[in-house]
Motif scaffolding. Structure first.
Motif: not given
Length: 158
Positions: A63-73, A78-82, A84-91
């Motif tokens: 669960i912590q891993y899943i939450d961390n991936q969502f937080e990273r995404y 939310s950043g300025l340079n969007r 080349h975002i890598v989507d590592n979320r668990v789908h």
């Protein structure tokens, strides 16, 4: 171990050396290209899940891993340079159910309850090709009987 110690009044095991099995997260990524469409697929394996004698808290790491991936995404989004975002979320979670026994264990249900609001869950009967059709159908029916009352959103698949 306790029985051996009681019968022989002898300690043949070093009980102070306790090997703890933990749930590890192992992610493997592959890039697939089909008709000009590129897909980056990451498979996350969790060896050790449910192996411990007391497996009550074993899914907290997942669960912590899943939450961390969502937080990273969210942080990257939310950043300025969007660009080349890598989507590592668990789908999606392919949840393999043991073909032995009587279907879902209480640990299985608790884990599914904990993650069903975070990711899609696809229950899969492991080694289903080794079961007869009757055994497979019975296992599916038992699984559905447990899943339906515990989860809101389910869909029927064959």
């Amino acid at each position: 171990v306790v029985l051996v110690l009681t019968l022989f009044f002898f300690s043949c095991f070093n009980l102070t050396e306790k090997i703890e099995r933990t749930v590890q997260i192992e992610a493997s990524t592959v890039e697939i290209e089909e008709r000009g469409v590129k897909l980056r697929l990451t498979v996350v394996d969790t060896p050790g899940y449910g192996d411990a004698i007391d497996s009550q808290d074993c899914f907290k790491t997942i669960i912590q891993y899943i939450d961390n991936q969502f937080e990273r995404y969210l942080h990257d989004e939310s950043g300025l340079n969007r660009r080349h975002i890598v989507d590592n979320r668990v789908h999606c979670c392919f949840y393999f159910i043991s073909p032995f026994g009587h279907g879902l264990k209480p640990l299985d249900v608790e884990f599914m309850k904990a993650i069903h609001s975070k990711v899609n869950i696809v229950p899969v009967i492991a080694k289903a090709d080794t079961l007869t059709l009757r055994e497979r159908d019975r296992l599916k029916r038992r699984g559905k009987d447990v899943v339906k009352p515990n989860f809101m959103d389910t869909c029927e698949c064959s």
